[in-house]
Motif scaffolding. Structure first.
Motif, PDB file in Angstrom:
ATOM      1  N   SER A  78     -98.321  23.274  22.406  1.00 33.22           N
ATOM      2  CA  SER A  78     -96.754  22.509  22.733  1.00 33.22           C
ATOM      3  C   SER A  78     -95.878  22.533  21.576  1.00 33.22           C
ATOM      4  O   SER A  78     -94.754  22.488  21.812  1.00 33.22           O
ATOM      5  N   ASP A  79     -96.189  23.181  20.440  1.00 33.42           N
ATOM      6  CA  ASP A  79     -95.558  23.116  19.206  1.00 33.42           C
ATOM      7  C   ASP A  79     -96.177  24.279  18.240  1.00 33.42           C
ATOM      8  O   ASP A  79     -97.520  24.643  18.306  1.00 33.42           O
ATOM      9  N   ILE A  80     -95.530  24.680  17.005  1.00 28.71           N
ATOM     10  CA  ILE A  80     -96.036  25.496  16.190  1.00 28.71           C
ATOM     11  C   ILE A  80     -97.386  25.002  15.510  1.00 28.71           C
ATOM     12  O   ILE A  80     -98.308  25.608  15.215  1.00 28.71           O
ATOM     13  N   SER A  81     -97.370  23.792  15.208  1.00 25.35           N
ATOM     14  CA  SER A  81     -98.619  23.263  14.502  1.00 25.35           C
ATOM     15  C   SER A  81     -99.709  23.258  15.585  1.00 25.35           C
ATOM     16  O   SER A  81    -100.909  23.784  15.105  1.00 25.35           O
ATOM     17  N   GLN A  82     -99.714  23.127  16.542  1.00 24.16           N
ATOM     18  CA  GLN A  82    -100.954  22.945  17.792  1.00 24.16           C
ATOM     19  C   GLN A  82    -101.313  24.664  17.752  1.00 24.16           C
ATOM     20  O   GLN A  82    -102.674  24.909  17.682  1.00 24.16           O
ATOM     21  N   ALA A  83    -100.392  25.571  17.728  1.00 27.78           N
ATOM     22  CA  ALA A  83    -100.556  26.935  17.761  1.00 27.78           C
ATOM     23  C   ALA A  83    -101.368  27.224  16.655  1.00 27.78           C
ATOM     24  O   ALA A  83    -102.598  28.053  16.357  1.00 27.78           O
ATOM     25  N   GLU A  84    -101.181  26.954  15.297  1.00 24.37           N
ATOM     26  CA  GLU A  84    -101.685  27.120  14.211  1.00 24.37           C
ATOM     27  C   GLU A  84    -102.879  26.775  14.094  1.00 24.37           C
ATOM     28  O   GLU A  84    -103.981  27.516  13.511  1.00 24.37           O
ATOM     29  N   GLN A  85    -103.108  25.536  14.414  1.00 22.35           N
ATOM     30  CA  GLN A  85    -104.523  24.941  14.556  1.00 22.35           C
ATOM     31  C   GLN A  85    -105.580  25.667  15.546  1.00 22.35           C
ATOM     32  O   GLN A  85    -106.666  25.832  15.155  1.00 22.35           O
ATOM     33  N   ALA A  86    -104.722  26.108  16.520  1.00 23.02           N
ATOM     34  CA  ALA A  86    -105.843  26.803  17.431  1.00 23.02           C
ATOM     35  C   ALA A  86    -106.294  28.010  16.750  1.00 23.02           C
ATOM     36  O   ALA A  86    -107.489  28.621  17.139  1.00 23.02           O
ATOM     37  N   VAL A  87    -105.490  28.786  16.099  1.00 22.97           N
ATOM     38  CA  VAL A  87    -105.899  29.856  15.407  1.00 22.97           C
ATOM     39  C   VAL A  87    -106.767  29.704  14.418  1.00 22.97           C
ATOM     40  O   VAL A  87    -107.950  30.237  14.100  1.00 22.97           O
ATOM     41  N   ALA A  88    -106.584  28.805  13.556  1.00 25.02           N
ATOM     42  CA  ALA A  88    -107.339  28.422  12.484  1.00 25.02           C
ATOM     43  C   ALA A  88    -108.855  27.868  12.639  1.00 25.02           C
ATOM     44  O   ALA A  88    -109.912  28.370  12.013  1.00 25.02           O
ATOM     45  N   LEU A  89    -109.047  27.622  13.987  1.00 24.43           N
ATOM     46  CA  LEU A  89    -110.313  27.191  14.460  1.00 24.43           C
ATOM     47  C   LEU A  89    -111.098  28.158  15.078  1.00 24.43           C
ATOM     48  O   LEU A  89    -112.361  28.344  15.291  1.00 24.43           O
ATOM     49  N   ARG A  90    -110.300  29.372  15.416  1.00 23.18           N
ATOM     50  CA  ARG A  90    -111.083  30.610  15.984  1.00 23.18           C
ATOM     51  C   ARG A  90    -110.726  31.964  15.223  1.00 23.18           C
ATOM     52  O   ARG A  90    -110.917  32.952  15.720  1.00 23.18           O
ATOM     53  N   GLY A 135     -86.820  36.210   6.168  1.00 22.05           N
ATOM     54  CA  GLY A 135     -87.214  35.027   5.477  1.00 22.05           C
ATOM     55  C   GLY A 135     -88.694  34.741   5.545  1.00 22.05           C
ATOM     56  O   GLY A 135     -89.502  35.696   6.234  1.00 22.05           O
ATOM     57  N   ARG A 136     -89.346  33.680   5.144  1.00 17.91           N
ATOM     58  CA  ARG A 136     -90.781  33.339   5.345  1.00 17.91           C
ATOM     59  C   ARG A 136     -91.052  32.610   6.722  1.00 17.91           C
ATOM     60  O   ARG A 136     -90.556  31.542   6.877  1.00 17.91           O
ATOM     61  N   TYR A 137     -91.999  32.963   7.454  1.00 13.51           N
ATOM     62  CA  TYR A 137     -92.479  32.690   8.641  1.00 13.51           C
ATOM     63  C   TYR A 137     -93.746  32.230   8.611  1.00 13.51           C
ATOM     64  O   TYR A 137     -94.845  32.943   7.764  1.00 13.51           O
ATOM     65  N   GLN A 138     -94.297  31.260   9.286  1.00 16.94           N
ATOM     66  CA  GLN A 138     -95.823  31.144   9.561  1.00 16.94           C
ATOM     67  C   GLN A 138     -96.270  32.564  10.471  1.00 16.94           C
ATOM     68  O   GLN A 138     -95.648  32.819  11.402  1.00 16.94           O
ATOM     69  N   ALA A 139     -97.306  33.006   9.964  1.00 14.42           N
ATOM     70  CA  ALA A 139     -97.925  34.028  10.606  1.00 14.42           C
ATOM     71  C   ALA A 139     -99.182  34.147  10.846  1.00 14.42           C
ATOM     72  O   ALA A 139    -100.160  33.668  10.009  1.00 14.42           O
ATOM     73  N   VAL A 140     -99.765  34.728  11.796  1.00 10.97           N
ATOM     74  CA  VAL A 140    -101.480  35.100  11.866  1.00 10.97           C
ATOM     75  C   VAL A 140    -101.412  36.469  11.388  1.00 10.97           C
ATOM     76  O   VAL A 140    -100.874  37.499  11.913  1.00 10.97           O
TER      77      VAL A 140
END
Length: 202
Positions: A72-84, A127-132
């Motif tokens: 539902s937000d970028i933090s959840q998306a980042e956490q989902a990737v970090a776990l996998r 600019g700087r973005y959060q990125a996978v």
């Protein structure tokens, strides 16, 4: 009198542009905080490595349903990737092996600098973005990128409903990404400022 009038008009125009630029810069910063990008960097620019990059891209996007449609937000998306990350690396390596390649793959979530780039009709300011970030082999080849959250580049056939870009960006931010950089000099000014900040960071 005429010169005075023109000076006043020029001063007012300059003030209006400066105000618009400050607002544009603030909205650009807000966009960078709400978007998670996918950044796949090829081993090299040779044909097979560029083809491999796209195979890896497809393999990772196929994992997107479980990773991003529930976010539902970028933090959840980042956490989902970090776990996998291990699972994603394995999927990428399988895609490479199908082509007879054995490059190592490293998947991580972090900040990365991007110049102004358009994705379809949307333009994302520099600019700087959060990125996978997906590093294939030596990672010196041409890269491929898209927006993973909100999931703009995930396969259209996936059945789940997902957040759209206008659900996470304000109206003002949407006006920025829907602008045409060819006709909006503010994109270039923001890019120059961000490049200067990158140079300062070293």
């Amino acid at each position: 009198m005429t010169k005075k009038i023109w000076r006043v008009v020029a001063a007012m125009a300059a003030i209006a542009f400066a105000t618009s630029l400050v607002s544009f810069h603030a909205r650009s910063a807000g966009i960078r905080q709400e978007v998670l990008r996918l950044h796949v960097i090829a081993n090299s620019d040779c044909d097979i490595d560029q083809q491999a990059k796209l195979h890896v891209r497809d393999a990772l996007l196929a994992q997107g349903d479980a990773l991003f449609y529930a976010s539902s937000d970028i933090s959840q998306a980042e956490q989902a990737v970090a776990l996998r990350t291990t699972e994603l690396e394995h999927a990428a390596q399988q895609a490479l092996q199908a082509l007879g390649l054995n490059h190592p793959v490293r998947v991580s979530v972090g900040t990365a600098f991007f110049n102004t780039r358009s994705y379809g009709a949307l333009t994302f300011p520099a600019g700087r973005y959060q990125a996978v970030q997906v590093h294939i082999g030596e990672s010196i080849g041409e890269n491929w990128w898209c927006v993973m959250f909100p999931p703009l580049c995930l396969p259209a056939a996936m059945p789940r409903e997902s957040l759209t870009l206008d659900a996470v960006l304000s109206d003002g931010q949407m006006r920025v990404v829907e602008s045409n950089p060819q006709f909006d000099v503010r994109f270039r000014i923001v890019e120059l400022v961000q490049e200067l900040l990158e140079w300062i960071r070293g």
